[in-house]
Scaffold this motif. Sequence first.
Motif, PDB file in Angstrom:
ATOM      1  N   ASP A 406       0.819  -1.205   0.000  1.00 59.01           N
ATOM      2  CA  ASP A 406       0.000   0.000   0.000  1.00 59.01           C
ATOM      3  C   ASP A 406       0.857   1.262   0.000  1.00 59.01           C
ATOM      4  O   ASP A 406       0.526   2.243  -0.676  1.00 59.01           O
ATOM      5  CB  ASP A 406      -0.941   0.009   1.212  1.00 59.01           C
ATOM      6  N   ILE A 407       1.956   1.248   0.742  1.00 62.35           N
ATOM      7  CA  ILE A 407       2.863   2.395   0.756  1.00 62.35           C
ATOM      8  C   ILE A 407       3.466   2.601  -0.633  1.00 62.35           C
ATOM      9  O   ILE A 407       3.582   3.724  -1.132  1.00 62.35           O
ATOM     10  CB  ILE A 407       3.973   2.199   1.809  1.00 62.35           C
ATOM     11  N   ALA A 408       3.830   1.489  -1.278  1.00 65.23           N
ATOM     12  CA  ALA A 408       4.398   1.563  -2.631  1.00 65.23           C
ATOM     13  C   ALA A 408       3.390   2.159  -3.605  1.00 65.23           C
ATOM     14  O   ALA A 408       3.735   3.000  -4.443  1.00 65.23           O
ATOM     15  CB  ALA A 408       4.818   0.173  -3.096  1.00 65.23           C
ATOM     16  N   ASP A 409       2.130   1.734  -3.511  1.00 63.92           N
ATOM     17  CA  ASP A 409       1.075   2.258  -4.385  1.00 63.92           C
ATOM     18  C   ASP A 409       0.901   3.770  -4.216  1.00 63.92           C
ATOM     19  O   ASP A 409       0.716   4.505  -5.189  1.00 63.92           O
ATOM     20  CB  ASP A 409      -0.257   1.566  -4.084  1.00 63.92           C
ATOM     21  N   ILE A 410       0.957   4.242  -2.972  1.00 64.85           N
ATOM     22  CA  ILE A 410       0.761   5.667  -2.693  1.00 64.85           C
ATOM     23  C   ILE A 410       1.822   6.508  -3.386  1.00 64.85           C
ATOM     24  O   ILE A 410       1.508   7.476  -4.103  1.00 64.85           O
ATOM     25  CB  ILE A 410       0.800   5.930  -1.165  1.00 64.85           C
ATOM     26  N   PHE A 411       3.080   6.148  -3.208  1.00 69.14           N
ATOM     27  CA  PHE A 411       4.150   6.956  -3.798  1.00 69.14           C
ATOM     28  C   PHE A 411       4.207   6.805  -5.315  1.00 69.14           C
ATOM     29  O   PHE A 411       4.651   7.723  -6.016  1.00 69.14           O
ATOM     30  CB  PHE A 411       5.491   6.611  -3.155  1.00 69.14           C
ATOM     31  N   ASN A 412       3.757   5.664  -5.839  1.00 73.84           N
ATOM     32  CA  ASN A 412       3.652   5.525  -7.299  1.00 73.84           C
ATOM     33  C   ASN A 412       2.695   6.570  -7.859  1.00 73.84           C
ATOM     34  O   ASN A 412       2.987   7.239  -8.856  1.00 73.84           O
ATOM     35  CB  ASN A 412       3.123   4.137  -7.672  1.00 73.84           C
ATOM     36  N   GLY A 413       1.532   6.677  -7.230  1.00 74.11           N
ATOM     37  CA  GLY A 413       0.523   7.621  -7.692  1.00 74.11           C
ATOM     38  C   GLY A 413       0.985   9.059  -7.566  1.00 74.11           C
ATOM     39  O   GLY A 413       0.779   9.882  -8.469  1.00 74.11           O
ATOM     40  N   LEU A 414       1.615   9.393  -6.441  1.00 73.93           N
ATOM     41  CA  LEU A 414       2.108  10.751  -6.228  1.00 73.93           C
ATOM     42  C   LEU A 414       3.215  11.108  -7.210  1.00 73.93           C
ATOM     43  O   LEU A 414       3.309  12.240  -7.693  1.00 73.93           O
ATOM     44  CB  LEU A 414       2.624  10.902  -4.786  1.00 73.93           C
ATOM     45  N   MET A 415       4.053  10.134  -7.540  1.00 73.74           N
ATOM     46  CA  MET A 415       5.156  10.342  -8.473  1.00 73.74           C
ATOM     47  C   MET A 415       4.643  10.579  -9.887  1.00 73.74           C
ATOM     48  O   MET A 415       5.204  11.369 -10.654  1.00 73.74           O
ATOM     49  CB  MET A 415       6.059   9.107  -8.432  1.00 73.74           C
ATOM     50  N   ALA A 416       3.579   9.888 -10.249  1.00 72.95           N
ATOM     51  CA  ALA A 416       3.057   9.959 -11.617  1.00 72.95           C
ATOM     52  C   ALA A 416       2.461  11.317 -11.951  1.00 72.95           C
ATOM     53  O   ALA A 416       2.592  11.807 -13.082  1.00 72.95           O
ATOM     54  CB  ALA A 416       2.009   8.867 -11.834  1.00 72.95           C
ATOM     55  N   ALA A 417       1.790  11.952 -11.000  1.00 70.88           N
ATOM     56  CA  ALA A 417       1.038  13.181 -11.285  1.00 70.88           C
ATOM     57  C   ALA A 417       1.877  14.294 -11.914  1.00 70.88           C
ATOM     58  O   ALA A 417       1.519  14.806 -12.993  1.00 70.88           O
ATOM     59  CB  ALA A 417       0.335  13.670 -10.021  1.00 70.88           C
ATOM     60  N   PRO A 418       3.001  14.718 -11.306  1.00 69.44           N
ATOM     61  CA  PRO A 418       3.788  15.799 -11.938  1.00 69.44           C
ATOM     62  C   PRO A 418       4.311  15.411 -13.319  1.00 69.44           C
ATOM     63  O   PRO A 418       4.365  16.248 -14.225  1.00 69.44           O
ATOM     64  CB  PRO A 418       4.956  15.997 -10.949  1.00 69.44           C
ATOM     65  N   ASN A 419       4.698  14.141 -13.466  1.00 68.53           N
ATOM     66  CA  ASN A 419       5.232  13.671 -14.745  1.00 68.53           C
ATOM     67  C   ASN A 419       4.176  13.721 -15.846  1.00 68.53           C
ATOM     68  O   ASN A 419       4.445  14.161 -16.968  1.00 68.53           O
ATOM     69  CB  ASN A 419       5.760  12.248 -14.586  1.00 68.53           C
TER      70      ASN A 419
END
Length: 455
Positions: A406-419
Amino acid sequence: MERVQGIVDAVNSAVWGPVTLVLIVGTGIFLTFRLGFIQVRDLPYALRLTFKKGDKSQKGDISHFQSLMIAMAATLGIGNMTGIASAILLGGVGALFWMWLAAFFGMATKYGEAILAVKYRTVNHKGEISGGPMYYIEKGLGWKWLAILFAMFGFLASFGIGNMTQSNTVAGSLQATFNVNPWVTGIVLMLLTALVLLGGIKGIGRVTAIFVPFLALFYLIGGLIIVVLNITEVPAAFAVIFEAAFNPEAVGGGAIGLAIRYGIARGVFSNEAGLGSAPIAAAAAKTDYPGRQALVSMTGTFLDTIVVCTITGLVIVMSGLHLQFGGDAAPVITGEAFDFFLPGVGNYIVVFGLIFFAYSTILGWSYYGEKCFGYIFGDRNTIYYKIIFCLIVLFGAVQSVQLVWDIADIFNGLMAAPNLIALCLLSGVIVSETNKFREVRKKEKEEEKERRLAG
């Protein structure tokens, strides 16, 4: 711990809500149309280019192939095994269809990321190439704050998707198969990771160029043997997948929203299209035109999801074991499914394949995280990141499975947005560079034709 898990679950649901899913797939669809379905028209050439020997005189630190292998090392991981199993268990077998669809459009996204990464790359104080979303956000958009935000999410994500989930799954599998204490697994993985990290990008490139083709073939051959031996069941498996994608209740699945969510989320976890991670490796490639390296990068999503993940999904669906397990069985179901068809052998194929996959992913993501960390805190301070990254390998090996994922999923989503925001706003640059390279390709074809006629 239950309270922490509850908070993480709530944040995860918010991050991977409709907005993120629409942004990821929507960006891929947008770029697909703007680039004239480049993932269809140029895939054959891209695959040939991937394995073609490059020109050492070109600017860059590593070859096209090594660049792809680092990206593949980071993507060909437990997402291809545990991630696919998790998508099926939580979203139903229909999640596989949405994973394929997201991957198809994700190929255009991966292409766009790589073009911008090469175009806006720079050289650090060590003489090494640095590139990726933080650089094309800063140089292309002029938004330093968003570049810093991406880099922050990027190095934090490296501790999840590229570290804890990998060591955690390896530890769980070795404990279940060989009764190895997770602490022992964590310490060994930590030491092996530290040894390679000291060699920098070129060391990682050399190791992954050997590891990745071997481990991919090892796992693929095992999966293909199962598919070929049970070829008569393959059409039925595809039929179930397509039916479940649009009517999951008909085959014992949940709501269609879960199939879409987990299909896209786990697909992105596996191929990383849109996250902004792979272009960090693409930027280091020796290449003459951004478009040439971008085509090589695009093949990564095809090989990862359309090929490897499909084999994993077919084996699980044909075994029927997904109907007997709960969502927390993701770490073991792929091995059980392989063993169902190849008794006494299948589980070992998955376990050893998983170890290689996970270790190579750790190496690939260590480079991504290092570059993101260096962008914020300076390249001279990346030694601190390397130390923390190695310690996190040990930490992840002994944590609970669900919390880590779940922690991995959260940072994946946050990382994707600016990109993804940058890709959409810089799509004109992507199209312009693509058109330039198409002119180059046209001239190359004419010259090649003249040489054939003359010879």
